[in-house]
Design an enzyme around this catalytic site. Structure first.
Site, PDB file in Angstrom:
ATOM      1  N   ARG A 162      26.018  37.594  37.632  1.00 46.13           N
ATOM      2  CA  ARG A 162      24.394  37.263  38.789  1.00 46.13           C
ATOM      3  C   ARG A 162      25.085  35.507  38.074  1.00 46.13           C
ATOM      4  O   ARG A 162      24.272  35.171  37.935  1.00 46.13           O
ATOM      5  CB  ARG A 162      23.093  38.021  38.342  1.00 46.13           C
ATOM      6  CG  ARG A 162      22.595  38.638  39.038  1.00 46.13           C
ATOM      7  CD  ARG A 162      23.178  38.514  40.064  1.00 46.13           C
ATOM      8  NE  ARG A 162      22.709  39.703  41.709  1.00 46.13           N
ATOM      9  CZ  ARG A 162      23.155  40.530  41.283  1.00 46.13           C
ATOM     10  NH1 ARG A 162      24.394  40.623  40.786  1.00 46.13           N
ATOM     11  NH2 ARG A 162      22.865  41.833  42.390  1.00 46.13           N
ATOM     12  N   SER A 211      15.856  41.326  43.094  1.00 46.25           N
ATOM     13  CA  SER A 211      15.230  41.544  41.564  1.00 46.25           C
ATOM     14  C   SER A 211      14.644  40.410  41.384  1.00 46.25           C
ATOM     15  O   SER A 211      15.255  39.140  41.456  1.00 46.25           O
ATOM     16  CB  SER A 211      16.812  42.229  41.409  1.00 46.25           C
ATOM     17  OG  SER A 211      17.458  43.240  41.932  1.00 46.25           O
ATOM     18  N   GLU A 287      16.340  36.385  36.889  1.00 47.67           N
ATOM     19  CA  GLU A 287      17.206  36.577  37.930  1.00 47.67           C
ATOM     20  C   GLU A 287      16.521  35.594  38.991  1.00 47.67           C
ATOM     21  O   GLU A 287      17.815  34.618  39.848  1.00 47.67           O
ATOM     22  CB  GLU A 287      17.694  37.728  38.923  1.00 47.67           C
ATOM     23  CG  GLU A 287      18.983  38.082  39.496  1.00 47.67           C
ATOM     24  CD  GLU A 287      18.358  37.779  40.735  1.00 47.67           C
ATOM     25  OE1 GLU A 287      19.426  37.384  41.750  1.00 47.67           O
ATOM     26  OE2 GLU A 287      19.108  39.693  41.174  1.00 47.67           O
TER      27      GLU A 287
HETATM   28  N1  NDP Z   1      21.857  42.197  46.148  1.00 47.62           N
HETATM   29  C1  NDP Z   1      20.947  41.595  46.570  1.00 47.62           C
HETATM   30  O1  NDP Z   1      20.475  42.872  46.984  1.00 47.62           O
HETATM   31  C2  NDP Z   1      20.427  40.717  46.608  1.00 47.62           C
HETATM   32  C3  NDP Z   1      20.978  39.618  46.679  1.00 47.62           C
HETATM   33  N2  NDP Z   1      20.443  38.084  46.895  1.00 47.62           N
HETATM   34  C4  NDP Z   1      21.762  36.758  46.920  1.00 47.62           C
HETATM   35  O2  NDP Z   1      20.882  35.795  45.774  1.00 47.62           O
HETATM   36  C5  NDP Z   1      21.402  34.581  46.418  1.00 47.62           C
HETATM   37  C6  NDP Z   1      20.332  34.607  47.619  1.00 47.62           C
HETATM   38  O3  NDP Z   1      21.405  33.837  48.501  1.00 47.62           O
HETATM   39  P1  NDP Z   1      20.333  32.044  49.216  1.00 47.62           P
HETATM   40  O4  NDP Z   1      19.175  33.364  49.761  1.00 47.62           O
HETATM   41  O5  NDP Z   1      21.289  31.973  50.158  1.00 47.62           O
HETATM   42  O6  NDP Z   1      20.016  30.970  48.231  1.00 47.62           O
HETATM   43  P2  NDP Z   1      18.904  30.692  47.542  1.00 47.62           P
HETATM   44  O7  NDP Z   1      18.551  30.109  48.779  1.00 47.62           O
HETATM   45  O8  NDP Z   1      18.029  31.514  47.068  1.00 47.62           O
HETATM   46  O9  NDP Z   1      19.354  29.751  46.940  1.00 47.62           O
HETATM   47  C7  NDP Z   1      18.869  30.271  45.242  1.00 47.62           C
HETATM   48  C8  NDP Z   1      20.044  28.952  44.325  1.00 47.62           C
HETATM   49  O10 NDP Z   1      20.608  28.990  44.644  1.00 47.62           O
HETATM   50  C9  NDP Z   1      21.365  27.159  44.675  1.00 47.62           C
HETATM   51  N3  NDP Z   1      22.021  27.355  46.320  1.00 47.62           N
HETATM   52  C10 NDP Z   1      22.072  28.061  47.459  1.00 47.62           C
HETATM   53  N4  NDP Z   1      23.206  27.745  47.706  1.00 47.62           N
HETATM   54  C11 NDP Z   1      23.754  26.694  47.125  1.00 47.62           C
HETATM   55  C12 NDP Z   1      24.999  25.871  47.209  1.00 47.62           C
HETATM   56  N5  NDP Z   1      25.006  25.679  49.184  1.00 47.62           N
HETATM   57  N6  NDP Z   1      25.393  24.776  47.215  1.00 47.62           N
HETATM   58  C13 NDP Z   1      24.944  25.063  45.862  1.00 47.62           C
HETATM   59  N7  NDP Z   1      23.398  25.585  44.776  1.00 47.62           N
HETATM   60  C14 NDP Z   1      23.324  26.830  46.094  1.00 47.62           C
HETATM   61  C15 NDP Z   1      20.517  26.501  44.629  1.00 47.62           C
HETATM   62  O11 NDP Z   1      20.436  26.173  42.948  1.00 47.62           O
HETATM   63  P3  NDP Z   1      19.832  24.640  43.254  1.00 47.62           P
HETATM   64  O12 NDP Z   1      17.873  24.743  43.076  1.00 47.62           O
HETATM   65  O13 NDP Z   1      19.775  24.945  41.323  1.00 47.62           O
HETATM   66  O14 NDP Z   1      19.748  23.306  43.450  1.00 47.62           O
HETATM   67  C16 NDP Z   1      19.039  27.686  44.963  1.00 47.62           C
HETATM   68  O15 NDP Z   1      18.601  27.737  44.193  1.00 47.62           O
HETATM   69  C17 NDP Z   1      22.905  35.441  47.338  1.00 47.62           C
HETATM   70  O16 NDP Z   1      23.616  35.269  46.127  1.00 47.62           O
HETATM   71  C18 NDP Z   1      22.504  36.565  46.692  1.00 47.62           C
HETATM   72  O17 NDP Z   1      23.223  37.080  47.924  1.00 47.62           O
HETATM   73  C19 NDP Z   1      19.473  38.144  46.982  1.00 47.62           C
HETATM   74  C20 NDP Z   1      19.011  39.369  47.561  1.00 47.62           C
HETATM   75  C21 NDP Z   1      19.322  40.729  47.793  1.00 47.62           C
HETATM   76  C1  EPU Z   2      18.371  43.283  44.489  1.00 44.66           C
HETATM   77  C2  EPU Z   2      18.779  42.938  43.975  1.00 44.66           C
HETATM   78  O1  EPU Z   2      20.294  43.536  43.756  1.00 44.66           O
HETATM   79  C3  EPU Z   2      20.444  44.777  43.612  1.00 44.66           C
HETATM   80  C4  EPU Z   2      21.478  45.927  44.331  1.00 44.66           C
HETATM   81  O2  EPU Z   2      20.411  45.557  45.556  1.00 44.66           O
HETATM   82  C5  EPU Z   2      21.011  46.996  43.396  1.00 44.66           C
HETATM   83  C6  EPU Z   2      21.747  47.928  44.399  1.00 44.66           C
HETATM   84  O3  EPU Z   2      23.324  48.103  43.450  1.00 44.66           O
HETATM   85  O4  EPU Z   2      21.832  46.895  42.009  1.00 44.66           O
HETATM   86  C7  EPU Z   2      21.111  46.191  41.383  1.00 44.66           C
HETATM   87  O5  EPU Z   2      19.909  46.472  41.242  1.00 44.66           O
HETATM   88  P1  EPU Z   2      19.533  47.684  40.145  1.00 44.66           P
HETATM   89  O6  EPU Z   2      20.189  47.750  38.737  1.00 44.66           O
HETATM   90  O7  EPU Z   2      17.612  47.859  39.959  1.00 44.66           O
HETATM   91  O8  EPU Z   2      19.742  49.053  40.713  1.00 44.66           O
HETATM   92  P2  EPU Z   2      19.329  49.902  41.284  1.00 44.66           P
HETATM   93  O9  EPU Z   2      20.313  50.819  42.349  1.00 44.66           O
HETATM   94  O10 EPU Z   2      18.029  49.768  42.251  1.00 44.66           O
HETATM   95  O11 EPU Z   2      18.262  51.107  40.052  1.00 44.66           O
HETATM   96  C8  EPU Z   2      19.094  52.222  39.295  1.00 44.66           C
HETATM   97  C9  EPU Z   2      18.399  52.494  38.152  1.00 44.66           C
HETATM   98  O12 EPU Z   2      17.227  52.503  38.030  1.00 44.66           O
HETATM   99  C10 EPU Z   2      16.254  52.947  37.947  1.00 44.66           C
HETATM  100  N1  EPU Z   2      14.815  52.339  38.333  1.00 44.66           N
HETATM  101  C11 EPU Z   2      14.785  51.502  39.248  1.00 44.66           C
HETATM  102  C12 EPU Z   2      13.877  50.924  39.845  1.00 44.66           C
HETATM  103  C13 EPU Z   2      12.397  51.227  38.975  1.00 44.66           C
HETATM  104  O13 EPU Z   2      11.041  51.284  39.619  1.00 44.66           O
HETATM  105  N2  EPU Z   2      12.264  52.640  38.548  1.00 44.66           N
HETATM  106  C14 EPU Z   2      14.085  52.681  38.057  1.00 44.66           C
HETATM  107  O14 EPU Z   2      13.589  53.988  37.105  1.00 44.66           O
HETATM  108  C15 EPU Z   2      16.086  54.557  38.214  1.00 44.66           C
HETATM  109  O15 EPU Z   2      17.469  54.993  37.948  1.00 44.66           O
HETATM  110  C16 EPU Z   2      17.415  53.534  39.671  1.00 44.66           C
HETATM  111  O16 EPU Z   2      18.612  54.867  39.157  1.00 44.66           O
HETATM  112  C17 EPU Z   2      21.068  44.809  41.639  1.00 44.66           C
HETATM  113  N3  EPU Z   2      20.015  43.906  41.062  1.00 44.66           N
HETATM  114  C18 EPU Z   2      20.716  43.073  39.466  1.00 44.66           C
HETATM  115  C19 EPU Z   2      19.793  42.023  38.741  1.00 44.66           C
HETATM  116  O17 EPU Z   2      22.057  43.508  39.315  1.00 44.66           O
HETATM  117  C20 EPU Z   2      19.101  41.201  44.168  1.00 44.66           C
HETATM  118  O18 EPU Z   2      20.204  40.751  42.915  1.00 44.66           O
HETATM  119  O19 EPU Z   2      18.492  40.754  44.052  1.00 44.66           O
END
Ligand code: NDP
Ligand code: EPU
Length: 303
Positions: A162, A211, A287
Site C-alpha cells: 500500500r 480497509s 491505510e
Molecule cells: N482494495 C480495495 O478493496 C480498495 C482499494 N482502494 C484503493 O485506495 C485508493 C484510493 O483511490 P481514490 O479513491 O481515487 O483516492 P482518494 O481520492 O481517496 O485519495 C487518496 C489520497 O491519494 C492521493 N491522490 C489521489 N489521487 C491523486 C493524484 N492524481 N495525484 C496525486 N495524489 C493523489 C491524495 O493525497 P493528498 O491528499 O496527500 O494529496 C489523497 O489523499 C486507490 O488506491 C484504491 O484502489 C480503495 C477502496 C477499496
Molecule cells: C479493502 C481493501 O483492500 C483489501 C482487499 O479488498 C482484500 C481482498 O484481497 O485484501 C485485503 O484485506 P484483508 O487483508 O482484510 O483481506 P480479507 O481477505 O478481507 O481478510 C483476510 C482474512 O482476515 C480474517 N478476518 C478478516 C476480517 C474480519 O473481520 N475478521 C477476520 O478474522 C479472515 O481470516 C480473512 O480470511 C485488502 N486490504 C489491505 C489493507 O491489504 C482496501 O485496500 O481498502
C-alpha cells in the site's frame, strides 16, 4: 487574468469522500486537464495554501475544516494501443478492468470492483487478491509542485504494501501507462466475477473507506495478516462511537451509520490501535489518508 479554472471558496467536501464525512475547505476546484492543475498550483501558491488532491475519495478521511486547496482529478480519457492502456488520473479502476476485458487483455481483473481512481491507486499502490497495482504499470506521468511535468518509468518506482515512493505532497499523478497481456475473454470475465463475488461475501456495502488499517507483516508466518483479524479478535465488530461503527462483516471497515463524524472515526481507530497493541503487541498502521490540519492529539496516526 486566467479564468479557466472554477475555484470555489469555503466548499463542503463531504460528498467527495465515500464515507460521506468532511467539513469545508478554503478552496476547491476540479482539474480536467494539465493546464487546470498548473493554474491551481499557481493560485494555491499565491494564497499560501497547500494543495491536496482527491480522486474518488474512497480512501480519504476528511477533517472538520481543512484550511487547504482541494483539487479533484476529473481527467478521464483512456487510450488503448495494442496491449497498453494509457489512462488519465481520474479514470475509475473498474473502467480499466472493463476496457481490458473488451480488448481481451488480462492482468487487471483484480480491480473490477475497486472504488478508486488510477491516480489514487498509483499513490497508494492499491491492491487486492495478492495482486498490486504496480505489477502491471509501465510508467507514471505527473506534475511536481513546481509545475514541472515528469514521466517516471516503472524501474524508478519503489513499492511496498500500500505504498510507493511517489508522494502526493510532491507529485500530482496525471496519467498512468499500464501494460497487459492478450488473454482469453471468457477466462478474464470469470476471474472478474470471482473477485467481485469474494468482495460481496466478505466486505460490507455502505458508507465506508474500505480497509482502515494496512495488513501487518507476521515474521513467523512470513505473510501479511489482515488488520480485520486483529480487530475482530479484540471483540470490536459492531463497536460504535457516535454515528460510526466497526462493520459486523469485516472488522477493518468503519461504517458511517448516518451522522458519523470525523472524530467518531478517529475514536474508533484509536480504540482499535490501542486494543490490538495491548493484546497482540502489533502496531496497526492507518491505510486511510487523513486530510486535516492538525492531528497532534492523535499519536497513533503517526506511530
Ligand atoms: N482494495 C480495495 O478493496 C480498495 C482499494 N482502494 C484503493 O485506495 C485508493 C484510493 O483511490 P481514490 O479513491 O481515487 O483516492 P482518494 O481520492 O481517496 O485519495 C487518496 C489520497 O491519494 C492521493 N491522490 C489521489 N489521487 C491523486 C493524484 N492524481 N495525484 C496525486 N495524489 C493523489 C491524495 O493525497 P493528498 O491528499 O496527500 O494529496 C489523497 O489523499 C486507490 O488506491 C484504491 O484502489 C480503495 C477502496 C477499496
Ligand atoms: C479493502 C481493501 O483492500 C483489501 C482487499 O479488498 C482484500 C481482498 O484481497 O485484501 C485485503 O484485506 P484483508 O487483508 O482484510 O483481506 P480479507 O481477505 O478481507 O481478510 C483476510 C482474512 O482476515 C480474517 N478476518 C478478516 C476480517 C474480519 O473481520 N475478521 C477476520 O478474522 C479472515 O481470516 C480473512 O480470511 C485488502 N486490504 C489491505 C489493507 O491489504 C482496501 O485496500 O481498502
Amino acid at each position: 487574468m486566467r479564468t479557466q479554472l472554477d475555484i470555489q471558496n469555503n466548499y463542503l467536501l463531504k460528498g467527495h469522500s465515500t464515507i460521506r464525512i468532511g467539513g469545508v475547505c478554503s478552496h476547491f476546484a476540479e482539474a480536467s486537464n494539465e493546464n487546470s492543475i498548473m493554474e491551481a498550483l499557481e493560485y494555491a501558491y499565491s494564497k499560501n495554501k497547500k494543495v491536496h488532491v482527491i480522486g474518488a475519495g474512497s480512501n480519504v478521511l476528511i477533517g472538520e475544516n481543512p484550511d487547504t486547496f482541494v483539487l479533484k482529478m476529473v481527467m478521464r480519457d483512456v487510450e488503448v494501443i495494442g496491449e497498453k492502456i494509457i489512462a488519465k488520473a481520474g479514470v475509475y479502476l473498474p473502467t480499466i478492468s472493463r476496457i481490458a476485458l473488451c480488448h481481451g487483455l488480462t492482468g487487471f481483473e483484480w480491480a473490477s470492483a475497486i472504488p478508486g481512481t488510477i491516480g489514487g491507486a498509483a499513490i497508494m499502490n492499491a491492491g487486492a487478491y495478492d495482486t498490486e497495482f504496480f505489477d502491471k504499470v509501465e510508467a507514471v506521468t505527473g506534475i511536481d509542485m513546481n509545475g514541472n511535468k515528469k514521466t517516471i518509468p516503472r524501474s524508478d518506482i519503489e513499492t511496498s504494501h500500500r505504498s510507493s515512493n511517489i508522494h502526493p505532497e510532491n507529485f500530482i499523478v496525471t496519467e498512468v501507462s499500464i501494460l497487459l497481456q492478450k488473454g482469453d475473454i471468457g477466462k478474464i470475465e470469470k476471474k472478474m466475477l470471482e473477485y467481485t463475488s469474494y468482495r460481496k461475501r466478505t466486505q460490507p456495502k455502505g458508507l465506508t473507506l474500505g480497509s482502515t488499517f494496512m495488513q501487518s507483516f507476521d515474521f513467523t508466518r512470513g505473510t501479511g495478516v489482515s488488520a480485520g483479524y486483529y480487530i475482530d479478535q479484540c471483540g470490536l465488530k459492531g463497536f460504535t462511537v457516535g454515528g460510526a461503527s466497526f462493520s459486523k462483516i469485516h472488522a477493518n471497515f468503519i461504517m458511517n451509520q448516518g451522522g458519523g463524524t470525523f472524530s467518531d472515526v478517529l475514536d474508533l481507530m484509536e480504540q482499535a490501535y490501542y486494543r490490538v497493541q495491548e493484546k497482540f503487541g502489533v502496531k496497526l498502521r492507518p491505510e486511510v489518508k487523513i486530510l486535516a490540519d492538525s492531528l497532534l492529539t492523535r499519536k497513533f496516526v503517526s506511530n
